[in-house]
Scaffold this motif. Structure first.
Motif, mmCIF file in Angstrom:
data_model
loop_
_atom_site.group_PDB
_atom_site.id
_atom_site.type_symbol
_atom_site.label_atom_id
_atom_site.label_comp_id
_atom_site.label_asym_id
_atom_site.label_seq_id
_atom_site.Cartn_x
_atom_site.Cartn_y
_atom_site.Cartn_z
ATOM 1 N N GLU A 129 1.875 -8.866 0.818
ATOM 2 C CA GLU A 129 2.525 -9.242 -0.448
ATOM 3 C C GLU A 129 2.909 -8.044 -1.113
ATOM 4 N N THR A 130 2.259 -6.763 -0.793
ATOM 5 C CA THR A 130 2.698 -5.588 -1.497
ATOM 6 C C THR A 130 4.028 -5.131 -1.184
ATOM 7 N N ALA A 131 4.790 -5.641 -0.223
ATOM 8 C CA ALA A 131 6.180 -5.152 0.244
ATOM 9 C C ALA A 131 7.090 -6.076 -0.787
ATOM 10 N N GLU A 132 6.774 -6.893 -1.644
ATOM 11 C CA GLU A 132 7.413 -7.699 -2.656
ATOM 12 C C GLU A 132 8.338 -6.682 -3.389
ATOM 13 N N GLY A 133 9.834 -7.039 -3.315
ATOM 14 C CA GLY A 133 10.537 -6.110 -4.284
ATOM 15 C C GLY A 133 10.923 -4.979 -3.630
#
Lengths: 390, 292, 239, 290
Positions: free
Chosen positions: A272-276
């Protein structure tokens, strides 16, 4: 005296053994000759090894292009055959193939990995063999006109994207993460240091770093608000994760990754940390272009339904298409007697080519640099989505 | 200060993994005088097997079971390879043989698991995903578990090796095969037993690496192997306590080097420092007295 | 000491190192409670014989009967388990282990009361008690030999094989050790087979003896008789 | 000679030289993994001189020998203190150290590698000349006083010491001479591949060297002359499917040879019988002419 004689005899045995071996081997090496009944195009790629996720699709694309051309009647009525050479991401292996091919090959395609390409380039230049591979602009200048890049120049594109991104978002301080083992990245870092005023410094991410936490903290301490990921996928994804989890960034938008950083597994490890997060993919995965859609479907059929995501797919497809255009335009004969002349003609043609119809619109080369659209992508809901920087 | 603490925590958790690997190496040196360069590869191999089983079946417990089976299988099958060399007393050659085993395992991972790409594990396999966050300092439950597990496993193994009669027999065999045989230690059986334990330990390390790192690939075997082998010599071959201490120490040193020194020099410093110490104290940093 | 019960019986034993014959058709017998010495110079085949009895080397022909079992077909660990202990040549210390651990290794295969036997060992060799937590490698030569003997008798074996007991020991020590062996035999009823280069001492303390030369038995008989034999005196006692 | 073949022959000679470099310490009972480290030094010396100053091939080789001597001697002083296993493992660390150092030196190209090494058209012939010179030197060396001293150390270090052999000095000599061979190998390698990276001189390279050494036979200098071309041809002239398996083949052969044929393909006995055969031949001829 006897001893000396024994030594002489041993040396003679040795050399005869070597010679015998050599002659036995020579027969096997003849396979690469260009037959007029078939265009044998040697293509180097890291089909296995650490970058196989790029190399295998690339060679697939070359084969696909050859199939398409053969269906339409080949080049000047003669069918094309791709002869794959697996470099395993090893420059030594690449050099071995080049030396095997250098006496006979009209053109050499690949490789997908920068270190292997740079190893090849010198010999290709001296032997005047045209080549399309993975290069950055400094190498292209040095070895012109014999080498061309199969995709946009990452050194220039990265720089442009970075400037656009920082201007659009209003970020003021930039830190780069890069792998000291990647030759292309080392060049990019030098470039950034010179041309990006917001550049604060670089954090070296050694290959195989287990815990990237310390590196993230180091970058945070530099006081940056924008983070550029140039290191290998494996470490880049961990750095991304650490940056977000440790609160260095408010949103993924503050992170931008290069193509090499966004390799296979980036989304899996970063989660999820890759979001954006932004990146150049140099390939529009969802391009409506008909040829691309067809290629994409064929790729899925051959790869258990996985969609093609890596730019060398497009690059290697375009390479074979360009070769067809070139051969037909110049009326290449493939006759070994005029090998040298034809090599030089092909190189000149490719280095500054006319517009060629590729799989995602047209492309051409200017001084060996490929002129092609390179879309910016952003990770949205776990997928890469093409966006524009405002 | 924040940076320093963050590095310290990171270093401790990396050190925990090194400590487990060194423990495994020490176990093998103690049961069969072999410096097993391929042990780290075995650990990574068990992880790969776990990944494969989980992705095929979706059952984490089955994956863990398969990891233990794979660990035991690899080590027990590799034991007979060392036998003729141990019988000859060819200690140096065993290092090379172990390297050979390492390459084969790496190659297997590259060729048969996800076509050589990174194998990443999801949360179900990682078990402990909770993390405590204090500013830039992250403390994960997994790394605490790893450190505790390291100490517990070390205690169990050293108790077994130093207090039980089977363990003594294993050590006797590693020290002097001929004498051990004369005392009635069955060569094959005891060796297999020792390697079996090493296999279980390899799988344990695999599980802990899944928890702490969450991914693996073939290259990891190589980079772990050399570090672990050198760390073992650094502390002294067969010195379990020293091995754990120096591993954790080096984990911290490495993290500090990453933070305060240019990244490119970290490796040279790490290896250079250890080599100098090894040359100055060939019997290990913690060796009290040289052998007579 | 008149016992008729034969404990170890070797018949027609031949052992080869590749093409070289190390032991040629040896016959040998050890009776319960005896101390038997096997004499001979270096390379006479004494150690080969000991190694063959405990199965470290394979016999080409012949049989070794021990306590009703055929040893030539058994593995070393099984042979040790059946009640034979060895004091190996060069003492065979496990030098990285403590004295206590070395002694514990002695009972690896024997189901005996370790603690009471330990007391017995310490009563014979009080020096070992002082040094029980020291590493075996740090002991002196004589102490190591004591430890090797202690380790071999702690399991209460039926037969004790001793290979080159007196090697690299001072004469005083040798006397001490042989005296202890006789004492052990008298008090505990051990049966002992000595392979010895030091013929004088061996004959002095043993009941019977065999003389080997180049792998063959050249003589055998009661030790006291051999001591007076002119050939033995000339060849082995340097008289 | 086609360029593919020239490349192959030169590379095989490089391997033979480096394996000889690993063989010398083995004579003295040591497993030395530092050969690849010195190879990197030799390669970079030759490459740098050729690129920057345009020195010719032979001068570069001489320079490589000198740097090999120096950089082989320094760690050798340290390793004279340590025992076999420690030397074997800690010398492995040298590979990582030198890689890391080269990455940080800008005039050697850093991570981007050293390019622009001059082309030597007669390279395979030069390499063969070097091979013969060094082979003869090695032959003399193994049959010299030093060679015998090494053998004594390998058989029993304590006994060697009682015979008056200075084991430390002999170890230093062995490791230093080994470094010279490896450095020359590295220099020829640099001229052959013409682009060198720190990562080229890697652990994998070491494993190839070890496989050739053990498979060929580590008791004679002749074994590798057979094993190096045979093994490397798997990587070059075999069908693609077999090439893919080359790592398995290398490692598998290494394991099998170590287990079952500790002397390797070419044993001392074989060399002796070949020698005797030739001796017999000469004697007969001598008699006939008389």
């Amino acid at each position: 005296m006897k001893k000396v004689l024994a030594i002489v005899i041993a040396v003679m045995m040795l050399s005869s053994l070597m010679a015998g071996f050599a002659f036995a081997a020579e027969d096997g090496a003849e396979g690469g000759a260009v037959a007029v009944t078939e265009w044998e195009i040697p293509v180097l790629s890291a089909i296995t090894g650490p970058v196989s996720f790029v190399g295998e699709p690339a060679i697939w694309a070359a084969n696909y292009a050859a199939e398409k051309i053969n269906e339409a009647g080949g080049i000047e009525g003669v069918p094309v055959k791709i002869v794959p050479y697996d470099t395993e991401f090893d420059p030594q292996k690449g050099m071995q193939y080049i030396t095997q091919l250098q006496d006979t090959a009209l053109f050499i395609g690949g490789c997908v990995a920068a270190p292997v390409c740079e190893a090849e380039a010198q010999v290709l230049y001296e032997e005047h063999i045209p080549n399309i591979g993975s290069y950055v602009s400094s190498a292209l200048d040095e070895y012109a006109p014999y080498i061309c890049a199969y995709m946009g120049d990452s050194e220039i594109l990265d720089l442009e994207l970075c400037k656009e991104w920082m201007a659009a978002k209003g970020y003021e301080k930039l830190v780069m993460f890069y792998s000291p083992d990647d030759t292309a990245q080392a060049a990019t870092v030098d470039r950034f240091a010179q041309e990006v005023p917001e550049y604060l410094g670089a954090v070296e991410v050694p290959t195989g770093t287990i815990d990237c936490g310390p590196l993230a903290v180091q970058a945070m301490n530099m006081g940056a608000d924008a983070f550029w990921l140039g290191c290998r996928t494996e470490e880049a994804s961990k750095v991304c994760k650490e940056l977000v989890e440790r609160g260095a960034v408010e949103s993924g938008e503050q992170i931008c990754a290069t193509f090499s950083a966004m390799g296979a597994g980036f989304l899996e490890i970063a989660g999820e940390t890759a979001e954006g997060t932004y990146a150049y993919n140099m390939l529009d995965v969802n391009c409506p272009d008909e040829t691309w859609q067809e290629l994409s479907e064929a790729y899925k059929a051959d790869h258990n339904g996985d969609a093609p995501t890596y730019p060398p797919i497009q690059g290697f497809y375009n390479m074979i298409v360009a070769l067809k255009a070139c051969f037909e335009d110049l009326g290449i004969t493939g006759d070994p007697a005029v090998l040298q002349e034809e090599r030089e003609a092909i190189a000149e043609w490719l280095n500054n080519s006319p517009e060629i119809e590729g799989c995602q619109g047209t492309f051409s080369w200017v001084n060996g640099v490929m002129q092609i659209e390179a879309p910016v992508v952003q990770v949205q809901d776990g997928n890469y989505v093409v966006v524009t920087m405002e | 200060m924040e940076l320093f603490l963050a590095q310290l925590v990171s270093g401790l958790s990396t050190g925990g993994i090194y400590a487990l690997l060194v423990l495994g190496m020490n176990l093998i040196t103690l049961v069969r005088n072999v410096v097993h360069h391929g042990f780290s590869h075995t650990c990574i191999f068990t992880m790969a097997v776990g990944w494969l089983v989980y992705n095929k079946t979706g059952m984490p417990w089955l994956a863990f079971l398969a990891m233990f089976a794979a660990g035991v299988l690899v080590t027990v099958l590799s034991e007979p390879l060392f036998r003729p060399l141990s019988k000859r007393g060819a200690d140096l050659e065993t290092i090379v043989l172990a390297m050979g085993i390492g390459i084969i395992l790496s190659e297997l991972i590259v060729n048969f698991f996800n076509s050589g790409q990174v194998l990443s594990f999801n949360d179900e396999m990682k078990i402990f995903t909770t993390k405590f966050q204090v500013g830039a300092i992250t403390v994960s439950v997994a790394s605490i578990v790893a450190l505790v597990a390291c100490v517990v496993i070390a205690i169990i193994i050293s108790t077994y090796l130093f207090k039980s009669s089977e363990g003594r027999a294993m050590r006797a065999m590693a020290q002097n095969l001929r004498v051990a045989k004369m005392l009635g230690v069955p060569f094959g059986k005891t060796g297999v037993l020792g390697f079996l334990i090493a296999g279980l330990l390899a799988a344990c390390i695999g599980v802990i690496c899944i928890m702490c790192l969450g991914y693996c690939n073939a290259e990891m075997g190589d980079s772990f192997a050399t570090k672990a082998v050198i760390l073992m010599l650094f502390a002294g071959q067969g010195d379990i306590k020293g091995g754990i201490l120096s591993s954790i120490l080096m984990g911290v040193v490495e993290a500090m080097a990453l933070a305060y020194l240019p990244g490119r020099w970290a490796e040279a410093i790490f290896y250079g420092f250890m080599m100098v110490i090894i040359i100055i104290k060939p019997n290990g940093l913690f060796a009290r007295k040289a052998k007579n | 000491m008149e016992q008729t019960n034969t404990l170890l019986k070797i018949e027609n034993l031949s052992v080869y190192y590749g093409p070289i014959c190390a032991v040629k058709k040896i016959d040998l017998e050890v009776k319960q409670g005896e101390i038997v010495a096997v004499l001979g110079a270096n390379g006479a085949g004494k150690s080969t014989m000991v190694n063959t009895i405990i199965g470290l080397m394979k016999a080409k022909t012949g049989s070794i009967q021990f306590d009703g079992k055929e040893l030539t077909k058994m593995r070393t660990d099984q042979i040790i388990q059946s009640g034979i202990s060895v004091v190996p040549e060069g003492r065979g210390m496990l030098s990285e282990m403590t004295v206590m651990e070395n002694l514990q290794m002695g009972v690896y295969h024997h189901k005996v009361d370790f603690n009471s036997n330990l007391e017995m060992i310490f009563s014979y060799f009080p020096r070992l008690k002082e040094r029980q937590w020291q590493k075996a490698g740090t002991l002196s030569g004589g102490e190591q030999q004591m430890l090797a003997i202690g380790r071999s008798i702690i399991g209460g074996p039926k037969l004790l094989l001793m290979d080159e007991l007196s090697l690299a020991l001072s004469p005083l020590y040798v006397d001490n050790i042989f005296k202890t062996l006789v004492q052990l035999r008298n008090e505990k009823g051990f049966t002992i087979l000595l392979a010895e280069q030091n013929a004088r001492k061996a004959l002095q303390y043993s009941d019977r003896a065999y003389v080997l030369d180049l792998g063959k038995t050249v003589m055998d008989g009661r030790s006291s008789e051999l001591m007076d034999d002119p050939f033995v005196q000339k060849a082995y006692l340097g008289a | 000679m086609s360029s593919g073949l020239a490349y192959f022959i030169t590379l095989v000679i490089v391997y033979i030289l480096v394996v000889w470099g690993a063989l010398i310490p083995f004579r003295a009972g040591l497993l030395y993994n530092g050969t690849v480290y010195v190879m990197a030094i030799g390669g970079y010396t030759a490459g740098f001189l050729s690129k920057t100053f345009g020195l010719n091939f032979w001068l570069c080789i001489i320079a490589a020998i000198i740097t090999g001597l120096i950089f082989g001697f320094i760690p050798a002083l340290g390793f004279a203190r340590t025992n076999g296993i420690v030397t074997a493992i800690s010398s492995m660390a040298l590979i990582f150290i030198i890689q890391s150092i080269i990455k940080n030196i800008d005039f050697l190209g850093g991570t981007r590698g050293l390019r622009g090494i001059a082309k030597v058209p007669a390279l395979p012939w030069f390499a063969i000349i070097i091979l013969i010179i060094f082979g003869a030197f090695l032959y003399r060396l193994f049959n010299s006083r030093i060679g015998r001293a090494w053998e004594a150390i390998a058989t029993d270090p304590q006994m060697a010491q009682t015979l008056g052999v200075d084991t430390r000095k002999m170890t230093v000599i062995a490791l230093t001479l080994s470094s010279v061979f490896a450095a020359v190998g590295g220099a020829v390698f640099a001229f052959n591949i013409r682009v060198i990276y720190p990562g080229t001189f890697s652990f994998t390279f070491l494993l190839n060297v070890m496989t050739m050494l053990f498979v060929g036979g580590r008791f004679t200098q002749w074994g590798v002359i057979i094993s190096a071309p045979l093994l490397w041809s798997i990587n070059v002239y075999m069908p693609e499917a077999v090439q893919k398996l080359s790592n398995y083949i290398f490692a598998g052969l290494l394991i099998i040879v170590l287990m079952l044929r500790p002397e390797g393909l070419v044993t001392r006995k074989m060399i002796l019988s070949v020698k005797n055969f030739f001796k017999g031949l000469f004697k007969k001829k001598a008699r006939e002419t008389v």
